[in-house]
Design an enzyme around this catalytic site. Sequence first.
Site, PDB file in Angstrom:
ATOM      1  CG  ASP A  41      -8.332   6.260   1.787  1.00 22.17           C
ATOM      2  OD1 ASP A  41      -8.796   6.801   0.555  1.00 22.17           O
ATOM      3  OD2 ASP A  41      -6.953   6.282   1.926  1.00 22.17           O
ATOM      4  N   GLY A  69       3.025   1.091   3.168  1.00 24.74           N
ATOM      5  CA  GLY A  69       3.857  -0.130   3.324  1.00 24.74           C
ATOM      6  C   GLY A  69       3.642  -0.773   2.459  1.00 24.74           C
ATOM      7  CE  LYS A  70       8.408  -3.933   0.388  1.00 25.80           C
ATOM      8  NZ  LYS A  70       9.753  -4.510  -0.283  1.00 25.80           N
ATOM      9  N   GLY A  80       0.450  -1.780  -0.180  1.00 25.49           N
ATOM     10  CA  GLY A  80       0.125  -0.331  -0.190  1.00 25.49           C
ATOM     11  C   GLY A  80       0.427   1.136  -0.153  1.00 25.49           C
ATOM     12  CE  LYS A  82      -1.648  -0.834   7.141  1.00 20.84           C
ATOM     13  NZ  LYS A  82      -2.887   0.405   7.066  1.00 20.84           N
TER      14      LYS A  82
END
Length: 609
Positions: A141, A33-34, A30, A50
Amino acid sequence: MINSKFTSVRCEIKSVQNSHYRIVGLAGEGQFGKVYAAIHRQTGELVALKELNPFKFSTKKFLREIRILLSLDHPNIIRCYGVEHYQDKRYLVTEYCDGGTLRDLLATNNNRVNIEYKLKIIIDILEGLSHAHKEGIIHRDLKPENILLSVTSQGWKAKISDFGVAKIEAEDAIANISNMGDTGSPAYMAPEQFYGKYSYGSDIYSVGIILYELITGVRPFSGTPSEIMFAHLNRQPKFPKNLSPNLRLILREALQKLPQHRFRTASEMKAQILQYVLDLENKDVGFYEEIRKKPLYLELIQEELNDKEDIICLKTQGNLLYQTSAKKVTVKTFNFHHQKINFCFKNNYLFPENIIDLKIINNGCVVVTKDSKERDVYKLHLCQYKKRSLIHIKSDYFHYGIDSNCRWFAVTKTEGNEQGFQIIKTQDLSPITPLITDFIPSEIIILDSCHGIVIYTQNDIDKNRTYFRLFNRRGVWYDTYTVFLPLRRIVYHSRHSKTLLAGERKTNNLILLKFYPFSVKRIPLHFYPDFYYPMTTGFICASTSGNVALLDLEGNLLGLSHFQHNIRAIAPLNEDTIITITGDNSEQKQLIYRFKTIKNNKVIPINFS
Protein backbone atom coordinates in the site's frame (compact mmCIF):
# COMPACT_ATOMS: atom_id res chain seq x y z
CA MET A 1 -1.43 22.58 36.45
CA ILE A 2 -0.51 25.02 33.66
CA ASN A 3 -3.58 26.86 32.47
CA SER A 4 -3.04 28.67 29.16
CA LYS A 5 -3.60 28.49 25.47
CA PHE A 6 -0.33 26.53 25.25
CA THR A 7 -1.59 23.73 27.49
CA SER A 8 -2.03 20.35 25.80
CA VAL A 9 -5.02 19.84 23.59
CA ARG A 10 -7.57 17.78 25.52
CA CYS A 11 -10.42 17.37 23.08
CA GLU A 12 -11.21 13.79 22.04
CA ILE A 13 -8.29 12.35 24.01
CA LYS A 14 -9.41 11.95 27.60
CA SER A 15 -8.95 8.21 27.21
CA VAL A 16 -5.14 8.49 27.42
CA GLN A 17 -4.78 11.14 30.11
CA ASN A 18 -3.43 8.56 32.56
CA SER A 19 -1.08 6.92 30.07
CA HIS A 20 2.68 7.40 29.65
CA TYR A 21 1.99 10.06 27.03
CA ARG A 22 0.51 13.54 26.99
CA ILE A 23 -1.38 14.36 23.80
CA VAL A 24 -0.49 17.72 22.27
CA GLY A 25 -2.61 17.70 19.12
CA LEU A 26 -4.35 15.82 16.34
CA ALA A 27 -1.73 15.18 13.65
CA GLY A 28 -3.93 13.45 11.08
CA GLU A 29 -6.56 10.85 10.37
CA GLY A 30 -6.30 7.66 8.33
CA GLN A 31 -8.68 4.95 7.23
CA PHE A 32 -8.19 2.97 10.45
CA GLY A 33 -8.23 5.82 13.01
CA LYS A 34 -6.72 9.08 14.18
CA VAL A 35 -3.05 9.93 14.66
CA TYR A 36 -2.02 12.18 17.55
CA ALA A 37 1.20 13.99 18.39
CA ALA A 38 2.18 13.18 21.97
CA ILE A 39 5.01 13.71 24.42
CA HIS A 40 6.35 11.05 26.75
CA ARG A 41 5.72 12.26 30.29
CA GLN A 42 9.13 11.12 31.58
CA THR A 43 11.55 11.55 28.66
CA GLY A 44 9.87 14.46 26.86
CA GLU A 45 10.26 12.64 23.52
CA LEU A 46 7.80 13.63 20.78
CA VAL A 47 6.02 10.60 19.29
CA ALA A 48 2.99 9.73 17.18
CA LEU A 49 0.11 7.79 18.72
CA LYS A 50 -1.77 5.94 16.02
CA GLU A 51 -5.24 5.04 17.26
CA LEU A 52 -6.49 1.86 15.60
CA ASN A 53 -10.24 1.44 15.56
CA PRO A 54 -10.99 -2.19 16.55
CA PHE A 55 -14.08 -2.21 14.32
CA LYS A 56 -11.98 -1.31 11.26
CA PHE A 57 -8.69 -2.89 12.26
CA SER A 58 -8.84 -6.34 13.83
CA THR A 59 -6.62 -7.54 16.65
CA LYS A 60 -4.91 -9.93 14.24
CA LYS A 61 -4.00 -7.08 11.88
CA PHE A 62 -2.96 -4.91 14.82
CA LEU A 63 -0.56 -7.53 16.12
CA ARG A 64 0.77 -8.19 12.62
CA GLU A 65 1.60 -4.50 12.04
CA ILE A 66 3.33 -4.26 15.43
CA ARG A 67 5.38 -7.37 14.69
CA ILE A 68 6.34 -6.09 11.26
CA LEU A 69 7.35 -2.63 12.48
CA LEU A 70 9.33 -3.96 15.43
CA SER A 71 11.24 -6.26 13.07
CA LEU A 72 12.23 -3.40 10.74
CA ASP A 73 15.01 -1.09 11.88
CA HIS A 74 15.96 1.33 9.12
CA PRO A 75 16.27 5.14 8.89
CA ASN A 76 13.76 5.20 6.00
CA ILE A 77 11.09 3.18 7.79
CA ILE A 78 9.05 4.69 10.58
CA ARG A 79 10.29 3.37 13.92
CA CYS A 80 7.84 1.67 16.28
CA TYR A 81 8.34 2.10 20.03
CA GLY A 82 5.56 -0.16 21.26
CA VAL A 83 1.86 -0.20 22.15
CA GLU A 84 -0.24 1.89 24.48
CA HIS A 85 -3.53 0.48 25.81
CA TYR A 86 -6.13 2.39 27.73
CA GLN A 87 -9.67 1.12 28.38
CA ASP A 88 -11.05 0.02 24.99
CA LYS A 89 -8.55 2.02 22.89
CA ARG A 90 -5.29 0.83 21.34
CA TYR A 91 -2.45 3.06 20.18
CA LEU A 92 0.61 2.24 18.14
CA VAL A 93 3.51 4.39 19.41
CA THR A 94 5.78 5.42 16.54
CA GLU A 95 8.37 7.95 15.52
CA TYR A 96 7.01 11.45 14.80
CA CYS A 97 7.77 13.24 11.52
CA ASP A 98 7.36 17.02 11.48
CA GLY A 99 7.12 17.54 7.71
CA GLY A 100 3.75 15.88 7.12
CA THR A 101 3.26 13.42 4.28
CA LEU A 102 4.48 13.32 0.71
CA ARG A 103 0.88 14.10 -0.25
CA ASP A 104 1.21 17.41 1.61
CA LEU A 105 4.35 18.25 -0.35
CA LEU A 106 2.68 17.31 -3.62
CA ALA A 107 -0.28 19.54 -2.77
CA THR A 108 1.80 22.61 -1.99
CA ASN A 109 5.27 22.65 -3.51
CA ASN A 110 5.51 19.83 -6.04
CA ASN A 111 5.91 21.91 -9.18
CA ARG A 112 8.62 23.99 -7.50
CA VAL A 113 10.76 21.29 -5.86
CA ASN A 114 13.96 20.74 -7.79
CA ILE A 115 14.11 17.39 -9.64
CA GLU A 116 17.22 16.38 -7.66
CA TYR A 117 15.34 16.58 -4.37
CA LYS A 118 12.28 14.81 -5.75
CA LEU A 119 14.51 11.92 -6.76
CA LYS A 120 16.24 11.90 -3.38
CA ILE A 121 12.83 11.32 -1.80
CA ILE A 122 12.31 8.34 -4.13
CA ILE A 123 15.80 7.05 -3.24
CA ASP A 124 14.86 7.21 0.46
CA ILE A 125 11.67 5.23 -0.25
CA LEU A 126 13.58 2.61 -2.23
CA GLU A 127 16.22 2.24 0.50
CA GLY A 128 13.52 1.61 3.11
CA LEU A 129 11.69 -0.72 0.74
CA SER A 130 14.86 -2.66 -0.01
CA HIS A 131 15.35 -3.31 3.70
CA ALA A 132 11.72 -4.42 4.13
CA HIS A 133 11.99 -6.79 1.15
CA LYS A 134 15.20 -8.32 2.54
CA GLU A 135 13.24 -9.05 5.72
CA GLY A 136 10.51 -10.74 3.65
CA ILE A 137 7.95 -7.90 4.03
CA ILE A 138 5.78 -6.73 1.11
CA HIS A 139 4.14 -3.37 1.90
CA ARG A 140 1.29 -3.54 -0.69
CA ASP A 141 0.00 0.00 0.00
CA LEU A 142 2.72 2.44 -0.95
CA LYS A 143 1.27 5.88 -1.74
CA PRO A 144 2.13 9.51 -0.90
CA GLU A 145 -0.15 9.43 2.16
CA ASN A 146 2.00 6.62 3.62
CA ILE A 147 5.33 8.38 3.07
CA LEU A 148 6.16 10.62 6.03
CA LEU A 149 8.65 13.48 5.72
CA SER A 150 11.02 15.33 8.00
CA VAL A 151 12.33 18.71 6.86
CA THR A 152 16.14 18.76 7.04
CA SER A 153 19.02 20.97 5.93
CA GLN A 154 19.54 18.51 3.03
CA GLY A 155 15.93 18.80 1.82
CA TRP A 156 13.47 16.17 3.03
CA LYS A 157 13.98 12.78 4.64
CA ALA A 158 11.33 10.22 3.67
CA LYS A 159 10.14 7.32 5.82
CA ILE A 160 7.73 4.53 4.88
CA SER A 161 4.79 4.11 7.26
CA ASP A 162 1.49 2.22 7.60
CA PHE A 163 2.18 -1.49 7.22
CA GLY A 164 -1.46 -2.28 7.98
CA VAL A 165 -2.01 -4.43 4.88
CA ALA A 166 1.59 -5.63 4.54
CA LYS A 167 2.32 -9.30 4.05
CA ILE A 168 5.11 -11.52 5.30
CA GLU A 169 6.14 -13.61 2.30
CA ALA A 170 7.06 -16.76 4.21
CA GLU A 171 3.79 -16.80 6.17
CA ASP A 172 1.48 -15.80 3.34
CA ALA A 173 2.72 -18.00 0.53
CA ILE A 174 -0.56 -19.93 0.48
CA ALA A 175 -2.74 -16.84 0.87
CA ASN A 176 -0.89 -15.26 -2.02
CA ILE A 177 -2.77 -17.53 -4.42
CA SER A 178 -5.98 -15.61 -3.92
CA ASN A 179 -6.22 -12.72 -1.47
CA MET A 180 -8.91 -10.22 -2.40
CA GLY A 181 -9.55 -8.97 1.15
CA ASP A 182 -7.10 -6.24 2.07
CA THR A 183 -5.59 -4.59 -0.94
CA GLY A 184 -3.88 -1.27 -1.47
CA SER A 185 -5.18 1.96 -2.98
CA PRO A 186 -6.38 1.48 -6.58
CA ALA A 187 -4.50 4.50 -7.96
CA TYR A 188 -1.17 3.01 -6.81
CA MET A 189 -1.84 -0.75 -7.11
CA ALA A 190 0.07 -3.00 -9.45
CA PRO A 191 -2.07 -4.86 -12.06
CA GLU A 192 -1.68 -8.25 -10.35
CA GLN A 193 -3.05 -6.84 -7.06
CA PHE A 194 -6.49 -6.46 -8.66
CA TYR A 195 -6.49 -10.27 -8.94
CA GLY A 196 -5.36 -10.82 -5.35
CA LYS A 197 -1.76 -11.53 -6.37
CA TYR A 198 1.26 -9.66 -5.01
CA SER A 199 5.03 -9.83 -4.91
CA TYR A 200 7.99 -7.58 -4.24
CA GLY A 201 7.46 -6.27 -7.76
CA SER A 202 4.06 -4.91 -6.71
CA ASP A 203 5.81 -2.44 -4.42
CA ILE A 204 8.19 -1.47 -7.25
CA TYR A 205 5.17 -0.62 -9.42
CA SER A 206 3.70 1.56 -6.65
CA VAL A 207 6.98 3.47 -6.33
CA GLY A 208 6.87 3.98 -10.09
CA ILE A 209 3.44 5.59 -9.78
CA ILE A 210 4.70 7.85 -6.97
CA LEU A 211 7.73 8.82 -9.07
CA TYR A 212 5.51 9.60 -12.06
CA GLU A 213 3.31 11.83 -9.87
CA LEU A 214 6.30 13.60 -8.30
CA ILE A 215 7.74 14.44 -11.71
CA THR A 216 4.55 15.35 -13.59
CA GLY A 217 2.23 16.51 -10.81
CA VAL A 218 -0.47 14.00 -11.80
CA ARG A 219 -0.96 10.23 -11.65
CA PRO A 220 -0.70 8.26 -14.91
CA PHE A 221 -4.25 6.92 -14.52
CA SER A 222 -7.32 8.58 -13.02
CA GLY A 223 -11.09 8.17 -12.96
CA THR A 224 -13.47 5.91 -11.05
CA PRO A 225 -12.02 2.82 -9.30
CA SER A 226 -13.16 0.59 -12.15
CA GLU A 227 -11.66 2.96 -14.75
CA ILE A 228 -8.39 3.08 -12.82
CA MET A 229 -8.30 -0.72 -12.59
CA PHE A 230 -8.91 -1.02 -16.35
CA ALA A 231 -6.10 1.43 -17.07
CA HIS A 232 -3.60 -0.35 -14.82
CA LEU A 233 -4.43 -3.65 -16.54
CA ASN A 234 -4.61 -2.50 -20.15
CA ARG A 235 -3.14 0.96 -20.81
CA GLN A 236 0.41 2.22 -21.05
CA PRO A 237 1.21 5.46 -19.22
CA LYS A 238 1.75 8.55 -21.34
CA PHE A 239 4.98 10.42 -20.71
CA PRO A 240 5.44 14.19 -21.12
CA LYS A 241 7.41 15.18 -24.20
CA ASN A 242 9.97 17.12 -22.14
CA LEU A 243 10.69 14.15 -19.87
CA SER A 244 14.33 13.09 -19.87
CA PRO A 245 14.94 9.87 -21.86
CA ASN A 246 16.70 8.26 -18.89
CA LEU A 247 13.80 9.02 -16.54
CA ARG A 248 11.40 7.73 -19.17
CA LEU A 249 13.29 4.42 -19.24
CA ILE A 250 13.24 4.16 -15.43
CA LEU A 251 9.50 4.81 -15.30
CA ARG A 252 8.76 2.46 -18.18
CA GLU A 253 10.58 -0.41 -16.46
CA ALA A 254 9.00 0.26 -13.05
CA LEU A 255 5.50 0.40 -14.57
CA GLN A 256 5.61 -2.79 -16.62
CA LYS A 257 2.33 -4.75 -16.45
CA LEU A 258 4.06 -8.06 -15.67
CA PRO A 259 6.11 -8.21 -12.42
CA GLN A 260 8.93 -10.19 -14.05
CA HIS A 261 9.53 -7.32 -16.51
CA ARG A 262 10.01 -4.69 -13.78
CA PHE A 263 13.17 -3.95 -11.81
CA ARG A 264 14.11 -7.13 -10.01
CA THR A 265 14.75 -5.34 -6.73
CA ALA A 266 14.27 -1.95 -5.10
CA SER A 267 18.07 -1.63 -4.96
CA GLU A 268 18.28 -2.05 -8.74
CA MET A 269 15.75 0.76 -9.30
CA LYS A 270 17.55 2.93 -6.74
CA ALA A 271 20.88 2.44 -8.54
CA GLN A 272 19.37 3.66 -11.83
CA ILE A 273 17.88 6.77 -10.17
CA LEU A 274 21.07 7.47 -8.23
CA GLN A 275 23.07 7.35 -11.46
CA TYR A 276 20.63 9.80 -13.02
CA VAL A 277 21.05 12.18 -10.03
CA LEU A 278 24.86 11.93 -10.29
CA ASP A 279 24.68 12.80 -14.00
CA LEU A 280 22.53 15.91 -13.46
CA GLU A 281 24.26 19.03 -14.80
CA ASN A 282 22.61 21.60 -12.52
CA LYS A 283 23.13 20.04 -9.12
CA ASP A 284 23.15 22.02 -5.87
CA VAL A 285 21.03 24.82 -7.32
CA GLY A 286 18.72 24.88 -4.32
CA PHE A 287 15.66 22.99 -3.17
CA TYR A 288 13.31 24.67 -5.63
CA GLU A 289 13.15 25.42 -9.30
CA GLU A 290 11.96 28.83 -10.49
CA ILE A 291 9.28 29.93 -8.04
CA ARG A 292 5.85 30.63 -9.44
CA LYS A 293 5.21 34.36 -9.03
CA LYS A 294 1.79 35.61 -7.98
CA PRO A 295 1.35 39.32 -8.69
CA LEU A 296 0.57 41.54 -5.73
CA TYR A 297 -0.55 45.08 -6.42
CA LEU A 298 0.50 47.71 -3.88
CA GLU A 299 -1.66 50.81 -4.07
CA LEU A 300 0.17 53.89 -2.75
CA ILE A 301 -2.40 55.71 -0.61
CA GLN A 302 -0.19 58.14 1.30
CA GLU A 303 3.28 59.67 1.01
CA GLU A 304 5.13 61.96 3.38
CA LEU A 305 8.66 63.36 3.37
CA ASN A 306 10.57 62.53 6.55
CA ASP A 307 13.42 65.04 6.92
CA LYS A 308 13.54 65.25 10.72
CA GLU A 309 15.32 62.05 11.69
CA ASP A 310 16.76 58.80 10.39
CA ILE A 311 14.17 56.11 11.19
CA ILE A 312 15.70 52.64 11.41
CA CYS A 313 12.79 50.56 12.74
CA LEU A 314 8.99 50.58 12.77
CA LYS A 315 6.70 48.58 15.05
CA THR A 316 2.95 48.67 15.50
CA GLN A 317 0.41 47.37 17.96
CA GLY A 318 -3.29 48.21 17.83
CA ASN A 319 -3.45 51.86 16.77
CA LEU A 320 0.05 52.74 18.03
CA LEU A 321 3.12 53.27 15.80
CA TYR A 322 6.61 53.17 17.32
CA GLN A 323 9.32 54.85 15.23
CA THR A 324 12.90 54.17 16.32
CA SER A 325 15.91 56.24 15.33
CA ALA A 326 19.45 56.00 16.70
CA LYS A 327 18.68 57.49 20.13
CA LYS A 328 14.96 58.27 20.10
CA VAL A 329 11.62 56.47 20.10
CA THR A 330 8.58 58.37 18.84
CA VAL A 331 5.13 57.03 19.61
CA LYS A 332 2.14 58.02 17.47
CA THR A 333 -1.48 57.01 17.33
CA PHE A 334 -3.12 56.43 13.96
CA ASN A 335 -6.62 55.95 12.61
CA PHE A 336 -8.18 55.32 9.22
CA HIS A 337 -10.42 58.02 7.82
CA HIS A 338 -11.80 57.18 4.36
CA GLN A 339 -8.69 56.73 2.17
CA LYS A 340 -6.34 58.60 4.54
CA ILE A 341 -4.47 57.51 7.65
CA ASN A 342 -4.19 60.21 10.28
CA PHE A 343 -1.22 60.19 12.68
CA CYS A 344 -1.15 62.02 15.98
CA PHE A 345 1.97 62.54 18.12
CA LYS A 346 1.77 60.88 21.55
CA ASN A 347 5.23 60.76 23.11
CA ASN A 348 8.99 60.92 22.64
CA TYR A 349 11.59 58.93 24.58
CA LEU A 350 15.19 60.17 24.33
CA PHE A 351 18.28 58.10 25.22
CA PRO A 352 21.95 58.99 25.63
CA GLU A 353 23.09 55.66 24.15
CA ASN A 354 22.31 53.91 20.87
CA ILE A 355 19.08 51.91 20.77
CA ILE A 356 19.62 48.18 20.18
CA ASP A 357 16.05 46.87 20.37
CA LEU A 358 12.46 47.75 21.21
CA LYS A 359 9.69 45.40 22.36
CA ILE A 360 6.09 46.52 22.71
CA ILE A 361 4.28 45.69 25.94
CA ASN A 362 0.88 46.68 27.33
CA ASN A 363 0.70 50.47 27.75
CA GLY A 364 4.22 51.06 26.46
CA CYS A 365 7.47 49.50 25.38
CA VAL A 366 10.82 48.26 26.65
CA VAL A 367 13.90 49.76 24.99
CA VAL A 368 17.40 48.27 25.10
CA THR A 369 20.40 50.59 24.72
CA LYS A 370 24.13 49.97 24.68
CA ASP A 371 26.93 52.36 25.44
CA SER A 372 29.88 51.93 23.10
CA LYS A 373 32.23 52.51 26.05
CA GLU A 374 30.78 49.59 28.01
CA ARG A 375 31.32 46.65 25.70
CA ASP A 376 29.21 44.00 27.48
CA VAL A 377 26.62 46.10 29.31
CA TYR A 378 23.04 46.43 28.04
CA LYS A 379 20.49 48.76 29.62
CA LEU A 380 16.76 48.02 29.69
CA HIS A 381 14.39 50.99 29.94
CA LEU A 382 10.69 50.78 30.69
CA CYS A 383 8.68 53.38 28.77
CA GLN A 384 5.11 53.66 30.04
CA TYR A 385 4.02 57.29 29.91
CA LYS A 386 7.38 58.09 31.50
CA LYS A 387 10.80 56.54 30.94
CA ARG A 388 12.60 54.77 33.76
CA SER A 389 15.67 52.58 33.92
CA LEU A 390 14.77 48.95 34.55
CA ILE A 391 18.06 47.05 34.84
CA HIS A 392 21.63 46.90 33.53
CA ILE A 393 22.67 43.48 32.24
CA LYS A 394 26.19 42.31 31.55
CA SER A 395 26.16 39.73 28.77
CA ASP A 396 28.51 38.41 26.10
CA TYR A 397 25.58 37.35 23.89
CA PHE A 398 22.57 39.43 24.88
CA HIS A 399 19.01 38.22 24.25
CA TYR A 400 15.87 38.90 26.21
CA GLY A 401 12.10 38.56 26.32
CA ILE A 402 9.58 40.33 28.53
CA ASP A 403 6.04 39.56 29.62
CA SER A 404 3.54 41.96 28.02
CA ASN A 405 2.27 42.86 31.50
CA CYS A 406 5.86 43.54 32.58
CA ARG A 407 5.72 41.24 35.59
CA TRP A 408 8.77 39.14 34.62
CA PHE A 409 11.42 38.90 31.97
CA ALA A 410 14.07 36.42 30.78
CA VAL A 411 17.61 37.34 29.74
CA THR A 412 21.00 35.96 28.90
CA LYS A 413 23.57 37.36 31.32
CA THR A 414 27.10 36.93 32.60
CA GLU A 415 27.92 36.18 36.22
CA GLY A 416 31.63 35.92 36.89
CA ASN A 417 33.01 33.72 34.13
CA GLU A 418 29.69 32.03 33.35
CA GLN A 419 27.16 33.00 30.70
CA GLY A 420 23.62 31.70 31.09
CA PHE A 421 19.88 32.23 31.09
CA GLN A 422 17.78 33.62 33.94
CA ILE A 423 14.18 34.59 34.68
CA ILE A 424 13.81 37.75 36.77
CA LYS A 425 10.85 39.36 38.54
CA THR A 426 10.31 42.93 37.31
CA GLN A 427 8.97 44.43 40.52
CA ASP A 428 12.07 43.98 42.67
CA LEU A 429 14.51 42.49 40.11
CA SER A 430 14.86 39.35 42.19
CA PRO A 431 15.85 36.19 40.29
CA ILE A 432 13.07 33.61 39.86
CA THR A 433 15.58 31.00 38.72
CA PRO A 434 19.32 30.58 39.28
CA LEU A 435 21.58 31.20 36.31
CA ILE A 436 21.02 28.28 33.90
CA THR A 437 24.26 27.50 32.05
CA ASP A 438 23.27 24.30 30.20
CA PHE A 439 22.79 26.27 26.96
CA ILE A 440 23.05 29.83 25.65
CA PRO A 441 19.80 30.98 23.97
CA SER A 442 20.09 32.50 20.53
CA GLU A 443 16.58 33.91 20.98
CA ILE A 444 13.99 34.24 23.75
CA ILE A 445 10.30 34.56 22.86
CA ILE A 446 7.58 35.27 25.41
CA LEU A 447 4.39 33.52 24.36
CA ASP A 448 1.90 34.88 26.91
CA SER A 449 1.77 36.08 30.50
CA CYS A 450 2.95 32.70 31.81
CA HIS A 451 5.05 30.99 29.13
CA GLY A 452 8.05 31.45 26.88
CA ILE A 453 10.44 29.64 24.56
CA VAL A 454 14.22 29.64 24.54
CA ILE A 455 15.77 28.81 21.20
CA TYR A 456 19.31 27.55 21.03
CA THR A 457 21.79 25.51 19.03
CA GLN A 458 24.56 23.14 20.08
CA ASN A 459 27.17 23.56 17.38
CA ASP A 460 29.57 21.14 19.04
CA ILE A 461 26.93 18.39 18.58
CA ASP A 462 25.17 19.33 15.32
CA LYS A 463 25.16 22.82 13.81
CA ASN A 464 22.16 21.92 11.64
CA ARG A 465 19.79 21.50 14.58
CA THR A 466 17.75 24.16 16.36
CA TYR A 467 16.16 23.43 19.73
CA PHE A 468 12.96 24.96 21.10
CA ARG A 469 12.48 24.60 24.85
CA LEU A 470 9.27 25.81 26.48
CA PHE A 471 9.17 27.11 30.03
CA ASN A 472 6.79 28.85 32.40
CA ARG A 473 7.38 32.01 34.43
CA ARG A 474 8.37 29.93 37.46
CA GLY A 475 11.24 28.40 35.50
CA VAL A 476 9.68 24.98 34.98
CA TRP A 477 10.59 23.34 31.64
CA TYR A 478 7.84 21.34 30.01
CA ASP A 479 8.39 20.62 26.30
CA THR A 480 11.41 20.44 23.98
CA TYR A 481 11.25 20.30 20.18
CA THR A 482 14.07 19.77 17.70
CA VAL A 483 14.15 21.18 14.18
CA PHE A 484 16.78 19.63 11.90
CA LEU A 485 17.60 22.98 10.31
CA PRO A 486 19.86 25.95 11.10
CA LEU A 487 17.47 28.87 11.67
CA ARG A 488 17.83 32.63 11.97
CA ARG A 489 15.61 35.39 13.35
CA ILE A 490 12.42 33.79 14.63
CA VAL A 491 9.19 35.80 14.99
CA TYR A 492 6.10 34.82 16.92
CA HIS A 493 2.53 35.45 15.76
CA SER A 494 0.90 36.67 18.96
CA ARG A 495 -2.62 36.51 17.47
CA HIS A 496 -2.14 32.85 16.51
CA SER A 497 -0.39 31.34 19.49
CA LYS A 498 0.86 28.18 17.81
CA THR A 499 2.71 29.85 14.93
CA LEU A 500 6.32 30.98 14.42
CA LEU A 501 8.18 32.08 11.29
CA ALA A 502 11.95 31.78 10.87
CA GLY A 503 14.58 32.14 8.18
CA GLU A 504 16.55 29.11 7.01
CA ARG A 505 20.23 30.03 7.13
CA LYS A 506 22.16 30.40 3.86
CA THR A 507 18.96 30.25 1.77
CA ASN A 508 16.05 32.45 0.70
CA ASN A 509 13.64 30.04 2.38
CA LEU A 510 11.42 30.74 5.35
CA ILE A 511 10.36 28.05 7.81
CA LEU A 512 6.83 28.00 9.25
CA LEU A 513 6.69 26.29 12.65
CA LYS A 514 3.47 25.26 14.37
CA PHE A 515 2.98 23.70 17.78
CA TYR A 516 0.25 21.35 18.95
CA PRO A 517 0.70 19.39 16.77
CA PHE A 518 4.27 20.19 15.86
CA SER A 519 4.90 20.79 12.16
CA VAL A 520 7.65 22.28 10.00
CA LYS A 521 7.04 23.71 6.54
CA ARG A 522 9.62 25.16 4.14
CA ILE A 523 8.48 28.26 2.21
CA PRO A 524 10.56 29.24 -0.84
CA LEU A 525 11.00 32.89 -1.82
CA HIS A 526 12.81 34.29 -4.83
CA PHE A 527 14.55 36.91 -2.65
CA TYR A 528 16.39 36.98 0.67
CA PRO A 529 13.92 38.23 3.33
CA ASP A 530 15.52 40.85 5.58
CA PHE A 531 12.20 41.62 7.30
CA TYR A 532 9.24 39.42 8.19
CA TYR A 533 6.49 40.45 10.57
CA PRO A 534 3.14 39.03 11.66
CA MET A 535 -0.03 40.56 10.26
CA THR A 536 -3.58 39.82 11.37
CA THR A 537 -4.05 37.05 8.81
CA GLY A 538 -0.50 36.07 7.93
CA PHE A 539 2.97 37.54 7.47
CA ILE A 540 4.55 40.37 5.48
CA CYS A 541 8.08 39.65 4.19
CA ALA A 542 10.43 42.10 2.50
CA SER A 543 14.01 42.71 1.43
CA THR A 544 15.99 45.92 1.73
CA SER A 545 16.17 46.01 -2.08
CA GLY A 546 12.37 46.41 -2.36
CA ASN A 547 10.95 42.90 -2.77
CA VAL A 548 7.70 42.22 -0.88
CA ALA A 549 5.81 38.95 -0.30
CA LEU A 550 2.57 38.26 1.52
CA LEU A 551 1.94 34.88 3.18
CA ASP A 552 -1.16 33.47 4.83
CA LEU A 553 -1.07 31.62 8.17
CA GLU A 554 -0.39 28.28 6.42
CA GLY A 555 2.66 29.68 4.64
CA ASN A 556 0.93 29.87 1.26
CA LEU A 557 2.14 32.68 -0.98
CA LEU A 558 -0.63 35.22 -1.58
CA GLY A 559 1.39 37.53 -3.78
CA LEU A 560 4.74 39.13 -4.70
CA SER A 561 5.60 42.69 -5.60
CA HIS A 562 8.63 44.94 -5.95
CA PHE A 563 9.21 48.56 -4.96
CA GLN A 564 11.28 50.82 -7.16
CA HIS A 565 13.12 51.98 -4.04
CA ASN A 566 14.92 50.39 -1.12
CA ILE A 567 13.24 49.63 2.20
CA ARG A 568 14.72 50.86 5.49
CA ALA A 569 11.84 49.75 7.70
CA ILE A 570 8.41 48.19 7.28
CA ALA A 571 5.43 47.37 9.53
CA PRO A 572 1.75 46.43 9.12
CA LEU A 573 -0.97 48.96 10.01
CA ASN A 574 -3.85 46.49 9.55
CA GLU A 575 -4.59 43.31 7.60
CA ASP A 576 -4.17 44.91 4.16
CA THR A 577 -2.11 48.07 4.77
CA ILE A 578 1.61 48.55 5.45
CA ILE A 579 3.83 51.52 6.27
CA THR A 580 7.39 51.70 4.94
CA ILE A 581 10.39 53.97 5.33
CA THR A 582 12.42 54.37 2.15
CA GLY A 583 15.39 56.40 1.01
CA ASP A 584 18.72 57.09 2.70
CA ASN A 585 19.94 59.12 5.66
CA SER A 586 19.75 62.41 3.74
CA GLU A 587 16.14 62.03 2.62
CA GLN A 588 13.60 59.51 3.81
CA LYS A 589 10.00 59.02 2.75
CA GLN A 590 7.15 57.46 4.67
CA LEU A 591 5.00 55.52 2.22
CA ILE A 592 1.73 53.74 3.01
CA TYR A 593 0.43 51.01 0.72
CA ARG A 594 -2.70 48.91 0.53
CA PHE A 595 -2.50 45.34 -0.76
CA LYS A 596 -4.56 44.33 -3.75
CA THR A 597 -4.37 41.42 -6.14
CA ILE A 598 -4.81 41.07 -9.87
CA LYS A 599 -7.46 38.68 -11.19
CA ASN A 600 -8.70 38.52 -14.78
CA ASN A 601 -6.66 41.67 -15.47
CA LYS A 602 -8.60 43.52 -12.76
CA VAL A 603 -7.20 44.94 -9.52
CA ILE A 604 -9.34 43.74 -6.62
CA PRO A 605 -9.00 43.61 -2.78
CA ILE A 606 -6.90 40.67 -1.65
CA ASN A 607 -8.69 37.64 -0.20
CA PHE A 608 -6.95 36.25 2.90
CA SER A 609 -9.32 33.30 3.40
